[in-house]
Each structure stands twice: as C-alpha cells, then as structure tokens.
Enzyme design. Structure first.
Site, PDB file in Angstrom:
ATOM      1  N   GLU A  57       3.367   3.684   4.915  1.00 34.28           N
ATOM      2  CA  GLU A  57       2.149   3.698   4.107  1.00 34.28           C
ATOM      3  C   GLU A  57       1.051   4.471   4.812  1.00 34.28           C
ATOM      4  O   GLU A  57       0.207   5.072   4.172  1.00 34.28           O
ATOM      5  CB  GLU A  57       1.694   2.271   3.816  1.00 34.28           C
ATOM      6  CG  GLU A  57       2.427   1.696   2.629  1.00 34.28           C
ATOM      7  CD  GLU A  57       1.608   0.665   1.895  1.00 34.28           C
ATOM      8  OE1 GLU A  57       1.254   0.915   0.741  1.00 34.28           O
ATOM      9  OE2 GLU A  57       1.315  -0.373   2.482  1.00 34.28           O
ATOM     10  N   HIS A  63      -6.115  -1.932  -3.711  1.00 33.94           N
ATOM     11  CA  HIS A  63      -5.321  -2.156  -4.928  1.00 33.94           C
ATOM     12  C   HIS A  63      -4.036  -2.855  -4.479  1.00 33.94           C
ATOM     13  O   HIS A  63      -3.130  -2.207  -3.951  1.00 33.94           O
ATOM     14  CB  HIS A  63      -5.036  -0.815  -5.621  1.00 33.94           C
ATOM     15  CG  HIS A  63      -4.473  -0.948  -7.013  1.00 33.94           C
ATOM     16  ND1 HIS A  63      -4.743  -0.031  -8.017  1.00 33.94           N
ATOM     17  CD2 HIS A  63      -3.651  -1.880  -7.569  1.00 33.94           C
ATOM     18  CE1 HIS A  63      -4.112  -0.402  -9.128  1.00 33.94           C
ATOM     19  NE2 HIS A  63      -3.435  -1.514  -8.874  1.00 33.94           N
ATOM     20  N   VAL A  64      -4.009  -4.181  -4.635  1.00 30.39           N
ATOM     21  CA  VAL A  64      -2.888  -4.965  -4.085  1.00 30.39           C
ATOM     22  C   VAL A  64      -1.561  -4.536  -4.704  1.00 30.39           C
ATOM     23  O   VAL A  64      -1.507  -4.113  -5.866  1.00 30.39           O
ATOM     24  CB  VAL A  64      -3.082  -6.494  -4.286  1.00 30.39           C
ATOM     25  CG1 VAL A  64      -4.210  -7.006  -3.414  1.00 30.39           C
ATOM     26  CG2 VAL A  64      -3.300  -6.830  -5.749  1.00 30.39           C
ATOM     27  N   HIS A  65      -0.517  -4.632  -3.921  1.00 29.43           N
ATOM     28  CA  HIS A  65       0.825  -4.271  -4.393  1.00 29.43           C
ATOM     29  C   HIS A  65       1.871  -4.958  -3.531  1.00 29.43           C
ATOM     30  O   HIS A  65       1.647  -5.189  -2.351  1.00 29.43           O
ATOM     31  CB  HIS A  65       1.009  -2.750  -4.357  1.00 29.43           C
ATOM     32  CG  HIS A  65       0.691  -2.126  -3.034  1.00 29.43           C
ATOM     33  ND1 HIS A  65      -0.607  -1.916  -2.598  1.00 29.43           N
ATOM     34  CD2 HIS A  65       1.498  -1.705  -2.039  1.00 29.43           C
ATOM     35  CE1 HIS A  65      -0.583  -1.376  -1.402  1.00 29.43           C
ATOM     36  NE2 HIS A  65       0.689  -1.242  -1.022  1.00 29.43           N
ATOM     37  N   MET A  66       2.990  -5.261  -4.127  1.00 31.68           N
ATOM     38  CA  MET A  66       4.090  -5.897  -3.407  1.00 31.68           C
ATOM     39  C   MET A  66       5.182  -4.875  -3.141  1.00 31.68           C
ATOM     40  O   MET A  66       5.493  -4.061  -3.996  1.00 31.68           O
ATOM     41  CB  MET A  66       4.657  -7.055  -4.230  1.00 31.68           C
ATOM     42  CG  MET A  66       5.879  -7.702  -3.588  1.00 31.68           C
ATOM     43  SD  MET A  66       6.372  -9.284  -4.334  1.00 31.68           S
ATOM     44  CE  MET A  66       6.271  -8.945  -6.059  1.00 31.68           C
TER      45      MET A  66
END
Ligand SMILES: [Zn+2]
Length: 160
Positions: free
Chosen positions: A12, A118-121
């Site tokens: 990331e 921006h949350v993400h799994m």
C-alpha cells in the site's frame, strides 16, 4: 530473519506514492470497472483488486461512501461489506484455489494503511509456503494486463 506472514502495508505504501489525484478508492468507485479494477459493485460497497497485490487475487472491499472511521459505517454498509467479502472468498476459491485467506483492516498510517481516509478491508489468498516468494513478489512490477485479466476472471466467478 523473521518471516512476515501478513504485510500488505508494504504494497500500500507503493500505492500511496501517487495520491495527488484524490482518493484512489473514490476514483475507482466513480470510474469504469476495468480502469479501477472493480470486480463487483453493490449498493453501498464495492470490491476491487489491489493494484499492488501481495498475492494473486489480492482483493479489497470498501464502502462506496468516503468514510475514514470504521465506527462511522452505517449498518447497511457493514452488512454489504461483509457480504461482498464472503462472495469474494467464493470467487477467489473458484479462480485461484487458495488454501487459506487473510482478511484484515489496516487502520491508520502506523498500522500500514496506504489510504487512511477511506476504510477498506483486505482479502489476501494464501498458499502453503507463500511466505518464501511473497516478499520477492512485492518488488515485481505487476503488469496491467495481468490485473485486467485477474479482474475479468474474478468478476466471472463472482457468486450470484
Ligand atoms: Zn474515498
């Protein structure tokens, strides 16, 4: 030397190098499937391939809304995120036949999040012995054709 079993943040960081055009997740959600590597769209959430994957088929599931705090998610968003994650496991199982999965949230820069607002799994397929080649894989430039092909395969295999 310590082997890292779960280190998607390394990739990331690569992705975060090019954030001047705004939120990459919002851009993916607003653009077309191929461009944004979007595999599946729901009403409140969507699933996409990580452009800098830790393994083949490394998926992310994010709310459609630009939300930075996990606790700010609405119930309908939480439900759909988890439904999409479950369906993603099905699509990955059919396409790549992994032996296991890691599912996880990296919240905050210190926890490895490249996109912090921006949350993400993450959904990362796992195979026996994959710790040996994954750090190597991390340094390999992934060809766009490869990801486009992966996106199509997973979209085709996505459970109804
Ligand atoms: Zn966003």
């Amino acid at each position: 030397m310590t082997k890292q079993l779960w280190a998607p943040w390394r990739l990331e960081y690569v992705g975060s190098a090019n954030e001047q055009d705004g939120c990459i997740l919002c851009r993916a959600n607003e653009g077309d499937d191929e461009e944004g590597l979007v595999v599946r769209r729901g009403k409140h959430a969507f699933a996409l391939l990580n452009r800098f994957p830790y393994a083949s088929g490394h998926l992310m599931v994010a709310p459609a809304r630009h939300v930075g705090e996990l606790t700010d998610l609405e119930d309908v968003e939480v439900l759909e995120l988890h439904r999409l994650a479950g369906q993603g496991l099905g699509a990955l199982a059919e396409t790549y036949g992994p032996q296991g999965f890691n599912l996880g949230w990296n919240l905050g820069r210190i926890a490895g999040a490249g996109v912090t607002d921006h949350v993400h799994m993450h959904i990362v397929p796992r195979w026996a012995g994959d710790t040996n080649f994954m750090p190597v894989l991390a340094d390999v430039k992934v060809l766009p054709e490869h990801l486009t092909e992966s996106r199509r395969k997973l979209a085709d295999a996505w459970p109804a």
